[in-house]
Write an enzyme that holds these catalytic residues in place. Structure first.
Site, PDB file in Angstrom:
ATOM      1  N   ASN A   1     -10.312  -0.162   0.339  1.00  0.00           N
ATOM      2  CA  ASN A   1      -8.848  -0.101   0.349  1.00  0.00           C
ATOM      3  C   ASN A   1      -8.326  -0.587  -1.010  1.00  0.00           C
ATOM      4  O   ASN A   1      -8.474  -1.759  -1.347  1.00  0.00           O
ATOM      5  CB  ASN A   1      -8.315  -0.987   1.491  1.00  0.00           C
ATOM      6  CG  ASN A   1      -6.800  -0.996   1.579  1.00  0.00           C
ATOM      7  OD1 ASN A   1      -6.109  -0.563   0.664  1.00  0.00           O
ATOM      8  ND2 ASN A   1      -6.291  -1.508   2.684  1.00  0.00           N
TER       9      ASN A   1
ATOM     10  N   HIS B   1      -3.341   7.114   3.057  1.00  0.00           N
ATOM     11  CA  HIS B   1      -3.803   5.851   2.477  1.00  0.00           C
ATOM     12  C   HIS B   1      -5.173   5.506   3.066  1.00  0.00           C
ATOM     13  O   HIS B   1      -5.379   5.564   4.275  1.00  0.00           O
ATOM     14  CB  HIS B   1      -2.776   4.761   2.807  1.00  0.00           C
ATOM     15  CG  HIS B   1      -3.263   3.376   2.519  1.00  0.00           C
ATOM     16  ND1 HIS B   1      -3.939   3.046   1.366  1.00  0.00           N
ATOM     17  CD2 HIS B   1      -3.165   2.229   3.254  1.00  0.00           C
ATOM     18  CE1 HIS B   1      -4.229   1.760   1.399  1.00  0.00           C
ATOM     19  NE2 HIS B   1      -3.788   1.245   2.528  1.00  0.00           N
TER      20      HIS B   1
ATOM     21  N   CYS C   1       0.824  -1.226   0.000  1.00  0.00           N
ATOM     22  CA  CYS C   1       0.000   0.000   0.000  1.00  0.00           C
ATOM     23  C   CYS C   1       0.851   1.267   0.000  1.00  0.00           C
ATOM     24  O   CYS C   1       0.346   2.350  -0.265  1.00  0.00           O
ATOM     25  CB  CYS C   1      -0.956  -0.001   1.184  1.00  0.00           C
ATOM     26  SG  CYS C   1      -2.031  -1.443   1.194  1.00  0.00           S
TER      27      CYS C   1
HETATM   28  C1  LIG Z   1     -10.191  -5.407   9.936  1.00  0.00           C
HETATM   29  C2  LIG Z   1     -10.794  -4.464  10.969  1.00  0.00           C
HETATM   30  C3  LIG Z   1     -11.768  -3.534  10.270  1.00  0.00           C
HETATM   31  C4  LIG Z   1     -11.539  -5.272  12.000  1.00  0.00           C
HETATM   32  O1  LIG Z   1     -12.095  -4.412  12.970  1.00  0.00           O
HETATM   33  P1  LIG Z   1     -11.938  -4.734  14.524  1.00  0.00           P
HETATM   34  O2  LIG Z   1     -12.705  -3.706  15.244  1.00  0.00           O
HETATM   35  O3  LIG Z   1     -10.455  -4.841  14.786  1.00  0.00           O
HETATM   36  O4  LIG Z   1     -12.642  -6.112  14.599  1.00  0.00           O
HETATM   37  P2  LIG Z   1     -12.091  -7.450  15.264  1.00  0.00           P
HETATM   38  O5  LIG Z   1     -11.044  -8.047  14.372  1.00  0.00           O
HETATM   39  O6  LIG Z   1     -11.736  -7.146  16.678  1.00  0.00           O
HETATM   40  O7  LIG Z   1     -13.381  -8.328  15.237  1.00  0.00           O
HETATM   41  C5  LIG Z   1     -14.481  -8.018  16.046  1.00  0.00           C
HETATM   42  C6  LIG Z   1     -15.571  -8.992  15.735  1.00  0.00           C
HETATM   43  O8  LIG Z   1     -16.137  -8.663  14.454  1.00  0.00           O
HETATM   44  C7  LIG Z   1     -16.186  -9.850  13.662  1.00  0.00           C
HETATM   45  N1  LIG Z   1     -16.046  -9.484  12.256  1.00  0.00           N
HETATM   46  C8  LIG Z   1     -14.921  -9.394  11.530  1.00  0.00           C
HETATM   47  N2  LIG Z   1     -15.236  -9.032  10.267  1.00  0.00           N
HETATM   48  C9  LIG Z   1     -16.569  -8.897  10.217  1.00  0.00           C
HETATM   49  C10 LIG Z   1     -17.465  -8.541   9.212  1.00  0.00           C
HETATM   50  N3  LIG Z   1     -17.067  -8.241   7.961  1.00  0.00           N
HETATM   51  N4  LIG Z   1     -18.779  -8.477   9.513  1.00  0.00           N
HETATM   52  C11 LIG Z   1     -19.217  -8.761  10.741  1.00  0.00           C
HETATM   53  N5  LIG Z   1     -18.412  -9.120  11.738  1.00  0.00           N
HETATM   54  C12 LIG Z   1     -17.098  -9.178  11.487  1.00  0.00           C
HETATM   55  C13 LIG Z   1     -15.037 -10.694  14.168  1.00  0.00           C
HETATM   56  O9  LIG Z   1     -15.252 -12.046  13.814  1.00  0.00           O
HETATM   57  C14 LIG Z   1     -15.123 -10.440  15.635  1.00  0.00           C
HETATM   58  O10 LIG Z   1     -16.155 -11.247  16.163  1.00  0.00           O
HETATM   59  P3  LIG Z   1     -16.002 -11.937  17.600  1.00  0.00           P
HETATM   60  O11 LIG Z   1     -15.837 -10.794  18.561  1.00  0.00           O
HETATM   61  O12 LIG Z   1     -17.280 -12.673  17.732  1.00  0.00           O
HETATM   62  O13 LIG Z   1     -14.790 -12.781  17.501  1.00  0.00           O
HETATM   63  C15 LIG Z   1      -9.680  -3.633  11.664  1.00  0.00           C
HETATM   64  O14 LIG Z   1      -8.906  -4.467  12.499  1.00  0.00           O
HETATM   65  C16 LIG Z   1      -8.765  -2.953  10.706  1.00  0.00           C
HETATM   66  O15 LIG Z   1      -9.165  -2.049   9.993  1.00  0.00           O
HETATM   67  N6  LIG Z   1      -7.492  -3.339  10.686  1.00  0.00           N
HETATM   68  C17 LIG Z   1      -6.532  -2.725   9.785  1.00  0.00           C
HETATM   69  C18 LIG Z   1      -6.786  -3.249   8.402  1.00  0.00           C
HETATM   70  C19 LIG Z   1      -5.997  -2.527   7.373  1.00  0.00           C
HETATM   71  O16 LIG Z   1      -5.911  -1.343   7.406  1.00  0.00           O
HETATM   72  N7  LIG Z   1      -5.414  -3.295   6.458  1.00  0.00           N
HETATM   73  C20 LIG Z   1      -4.700  -2.799   5.367  1.00  0.00           C
HETATM   74  C21 LIG Z   1      -3.505  -2.029   5.772  1.00  0.00           C
HETATM   75  S1  LIG Z   1      -2.727  -1.443   4.395  1.00  0.00           S
END
Ligand SMILES: CC(C)(COP(=O)(O)OP(=O)(O)OC[C@H]1O[C@@H](n2cnc3c(N)ncnc32)[C@H](O)[C@@H]1OP(=O)(O)O)[C@@H](O)C(=O)NCCC(=O)NCCS
Length: 322
Positions: A279, A249, A112
């Site tokens: 993204n 980004h 990215c």
């Molecule tokens: C991916 C992201 C959005 C997840 O959000 P989060 O608040 O961290 O969520 P978590 O991973 O803690 O998951 C929380 C819950 O939501 C659930 N969940 C994950 N994706 C889901 C979706 N698409 N829909 C519904 N629930 C979802 C998980 O299974 C988890 O459930 P549980 O508590 O029963 O286990 C976040 O971590 C993020 O943005 N990370 C950075 C990603 C990024 O920027 N990547 C590219 C970098 S270049």
């Protein structure tokens, strides 16, 4: 000493727009979850256009904006992690398709952060005096590598391409560029490559998918984004008051909001278009910059910071005056 400048920008997104309601049909998710955790409402997803097709159209738009033709180009750099082929590179396909004479054309992979790396390389190659005009592109079709059984990742990504035409300048328009990497040996954000052969038997290749530990990547991103902005300000000998807008980004709206809080800047200063892009990896920064220009958020003479972070881990940024 000669300087460089952005002569024109261009963007291209596939027509096929996938909503959160569409994602609900594929995985156990909801519009409410996606919007509240990421800020994404819709994302363009390619059906039949590959990365080089997106890159080609973004390039044409940037070249029209810069009022140049393929004959003026001396250099093409494409940042991508989703090329059409392992080789030839997207840049080499473009050299032919745009009708350029033989010129240096190469792809780079810094995930990215790739477009910032391309900017850094082009800036230095132009300053060397050997090249006059460069086309740099961030282009991705990441959705072809998303795992549509994994709700943690498949809702996050979109496809697109953004391009800059860069040239030399007598004025110092690109005030600072920084690029860094610090290896992700834990595999927090990765996509497997082709496996090694064992006993010279061709392995049955499993289709690689993008894999991510969202929380670790979130921690990295929210730490590094304010750090990039601070380092750029210091390097350019600017304060935040010298900057009109910050274009980061577009990985997650919450990452951008958290950076605004840490930096103590008004949320309005942080440009965001993730709502309708998702993204798009290396395409994210040039797509956002082009949109900021075309919608009037960025005007001639404005000064902005752009910053990116991603797999690798990599990060970087630039202070640019239009
Ligand atoms: C991916 C992201 C959005 C997840 O959000 P989060 O608040 O961290 O969520 P978590 O991973 O803690 O998951 C929380 C819950 O939501 C659930 N969940 C994950 N994706 C889901 C979706 N698409 N829909 C519904 N629930 C979802 C998980 O299974 C988890 O459930 P549980 O508590 O029963 O286990 C976040 O971590 C993020 O943005 N990370 C950075 C990603 C990024 O920027 N990547 C590219 C970098 S270049």
């Amino acid at each position: 000493m000669s300087h460089t400048q952005v002569l024109g920008t261009g963007a291209y997104r596939p027509d096929n727009i996938v909503t959160n309601a569409d994602m609900e049909k594929l995985v156990d998710t909801s519009d409410e979850w996606i919007q509240s955790r990421t800020g994404i409402k819709t994302r363009p997803m390619t059906i039949d256009e590959n990365t080089s097709d997106l890159a080609y159209n973004a390039a044409l738009n940037a070249m029209a904006d810069a009022n140049i033709t393929a004959a003026d180009l001396d250099l093409i750099i494409v940042a991508t992690v989703t090329p059409d082929y392992q080789f030839p590179g997207v840049s080499q396909l473009l050299q032919k398709r745009l009708g350029c004479r033989p010129i240096p054309a190469f792809d780079i992979n810094a995930a990215c952060s790739g477009f910032i790396y391309a900017l850094d390389i082009a800036d230095k190659m132009l300053k060397s005096g050997t090249y006059k005009t460069a086309l740099i592109i961030g282009a991705e079709t990441l959705t072809k590598f998303a795992d549509y059984d994994d709700r943690n990742t498949c809702v996050l990504f979109g496809d697109g391409a953004g391009a800059f035409v860069m040239g030399r300048s007598t004025e110092n328009k690109i005030k600072s560029i920084i690029t860094y990497a610090n290896g992700d040996d834990q595999g927090y954000l990765k996509m497997d490559g082709y496996p090694l052969k064992v006993d010279f038997k061709t392995p049955k290749q499993a289709r690689p998918f993008l894999e991510m530990n969202g929380q670790e990547v979130f921690k990295f991103a929210t730490t590094v984004l304010p750090r990039i902005v601070k380092e750029l300000l210091e390097d350019a000998k600017h304060t935040i008051d010298d900057i009109d807008i910050i274009i980061a980004h577009q990985a997650n709206k919450r990452i951008i909001d958290k950076a605004a809080k840490t930096l103590k800047v008004d949320a309005h200063m942080m440009f965001s278009n993730i709502e309708h892009t998702g993204n798009t990896s290396a395409a994210s920064v040039p797509l956002a910059i082009d949109e900021a220009i075309k919608t009037g958020r960025l005007k001639k003479g404005d000064r902005f910071i752009t910053a990116a972070f991603g797999a690798g881990f990599t990060w970087g940024g630039a202070v640019i005056e239009l």
